[in-house]
Design a protein around this motif. Structure first.
Motif, mmCIF file in Angstrom:
data_model
loop_
_atom_site.group_PDB
_atom_site.id
_atom_site.type_symbol
_atom_site.label_atom_id
_atom_site.label_comp_id
_atom_site.label_asym_id
_atom_site.label_seq_id
_atom_site.Cartn_x
_atom_site.Cartn_y
_atom_site.Cartn_z
ATOM 1 N N GLY A 42 0.808 -1.214 0.000
ATOM 2 C CA GLY A 42 0.000 0.000 0.000
ATOM 3 C C GLY A 42 0.839 1.261 0.000
ATOM 4 O O GLY A 42 0.528 2.231 -0.706
ATOM 5 N N ILE A 43 1.926 1.261 0.767
ATOM 6 C CA ILE A 43 2.811 2.424 0.810
ATOM 7 C C ILE A 43 3.531 2.588 -0.527
ATOM 8 O O ILE A 43 3.634 3.689 -1.079
ATOM 9 N N GLY A 44 4.039 1.468 -1.071
ATOM 10 C CA GLY A 44 4.786 1.540 -2.319
ATOM 11 C C GLY A 44 3.955 2.041 -3.479
ATOM 12 O O GLY A 44 4.442 2.788 -4.336
ATOM 13 N N ALA A 45 2.685 1.638 -3.521
ATOM 14 C CA ALA A 45 1.814 2.030 -4.643
ATOM 15 C C ALA A 45 1.247 3.434 -4.496
ATOM 16 O O ALA A 45 0.607 3.936 -5.427
ATOM 17 N N ALA A 46 1.478 4.081 -3.363
ATOM 18 C CA ALA A 46 0.818 5.356 -3.077
ATOM 19 C C ALA A 46 1.201 6.456 -4.062
ATOM 20 O O ALA A 46 0.394 7.342 -4.355
ATOM 21 N N ALA A 47 2.417 6.427 -4.583
ATOM 22 C CA ALA A 47 2.869 7.499 -5.476
ATOM 23 C C ALA A 47 2.489 7.266 -6.926
ATOM 24 O O ALA A 47 2.607 8.184 -7.744
#
Length: 362
Positions: free
Chosen positions: A77-82
């Motif tokens: 989830g964090i990695g895909a946020a950008a």
């Protein structure tokens, strides 16, 4: 993901936590990603996000406990946020203002197409070769995308560039607060409806004796209509008519689709309701994303889209949870969550109309 978590020994409660972990970290990650995209440009954060996402998806095939899977989901989830805020920021940076609605419509169609074909492909792979094959393929696609993106954007500047056609005077006159508020109010109302669809429609169809395949086909109708609208010249209607007219008409369409679902007593009526919902969504998405693009200059566009997609996640979460609560209160009127969502969307129409007429404020 839910069957995979169960196979690793997760309890029913932990399965829900594992599934939700991505959305929770992605929501907060979207907010932080906006600052990163504006501070360090678009290219680097997207490349890093693709790398983290690919590794996180690949790790799903190697975890051996639900707790490990939970950590992988959170990192995913964090990695895909950008990724999505960054991609839409690039479009906003490089597409002229009179073509943004059309460009955002095509981008929305590119999101909807894989969302429509991905689940059945994943189901086929899982049935044929197991869940790990899905993760391996997904990670491979992400890795290929990373390489292609890095190659194509090699000349992208460190800082987001402004189109020559968009002068500093035009940017200074942009009503940032009004446009952002309009886009986010619209998105919040619509995604509450999306959350109700995702959580409640399968239950309604099951109560009517319909198969899981019929449920999947219902969502395919919604996606297909939205794709056709966004990819067609209709998707660029906001370039010709202004951003607010498609938004307001689309809100009415989404509300009408939800109302039809609320009173539907046959599968045919449900299919019509999903088609009308898709029509409204297809009108709204290009216009709303174009509003976000115009709400902030290149130096703040990442943050604007980060907030926009955080609102998206929040609306879906509230719609999903709220439909469950309403369904729990009333056992008989299965259409009630759809009707409540329709009212919420209709309430957004005059709110956006009033915001539209407010004086310009920065």
């Amino acid at each position: 993901m839910a069957p995979h978590a169960r196979n690793l020994g997760a309890s029913a409660a932990l399965v829900g936590v594992v599934v939700a972990a991505y959305s929770v970290t992605n929501l907060f990650g979207n907010l932080g990603a906006g600052f990163v995209l504006d501070r360090w440009g678009r290219r680097g954060p997207i490349i890093l996000g693709l790398a983290i996402t690919a590794l996180a998806v690949l790790s799903y095939a190697f975890v051996r406990s639900p707790e490990q899977l939970l950590v992988a989901r959170a990192i995913h989830g964090i990695g895909a946020a950008a990724l999505t805020p960054g991609a839409f920021s690039i479009i906003g940076d490089w597409v002229a203002s009179d073509q943004r609605g059309r460009a955002m419509g095509l981008a929305g169609a590119m999101i909807a197409i894989p969302a429509m074909i991905g689940p059945p492909v994943a189901g086929f792979l899982r049935d044929a070769w197991g869940a790990d094959s899905v993760f391996f393929l997904d990670a491979a696609v992400l890795a290929i995308t990373l390489i292609a993106f890095a190659a194509v954007t090699r000349g992208l500047p460190y800082k987001a560039a402004r189109r020559v056609a968009r002068s500093a005077k035009d940017e200074a006159a942009t009503p940032i607060g009004r446009l952002m508020l309009s886009a986010n109010v619209t998105l919040f109302a619509v995604t509450i409806g999306v959350g109700v669809l995702v959580a409640h429609l399968p239950l309604v169809l099951e109560s009517q004796g319909e198969s899981a395949a019929r449920s999947g086909f219902s969502f395919a109708i919604f996606a297909l209509v939205a794709i056709l609208v966004m990819a067609s010249p209709i998707g660029g209607a906001s370039d010709r008519l202004g951003r607010f007219i498609p938004v307001l008409v689309g809100l009415v369409g989404v509300a009408a689709g939800l109302a039809l679902l609320g009173i539907a007593e046959s599968y045919g009526a449900i299919a019509v309701g999903m088609a009308v919902f898709g029509l409204g969504y297809g009108l709204i998405f290009p216009a709303a994303t174009a509003l976000v693009t115009e709400a902030a200059g290149a130096g703040r566009r990442g943050r604007a889209f980060g907030i926009f997609y955080a609102v998206y996640s929040l609306g879906v979460a509230i719609g999903s949870a709220g439909s469950g609560r309403l369904a729990g209160f009333y056992e008989e009127p299965l259409g009630l969550p759809f009707l409540v969502a329709a009212v919420i969307v209709l309430v957004a129409v005059p709110i956006v109309g009033v915001i539209r007429r407010q004086p310009v404020a920065r």
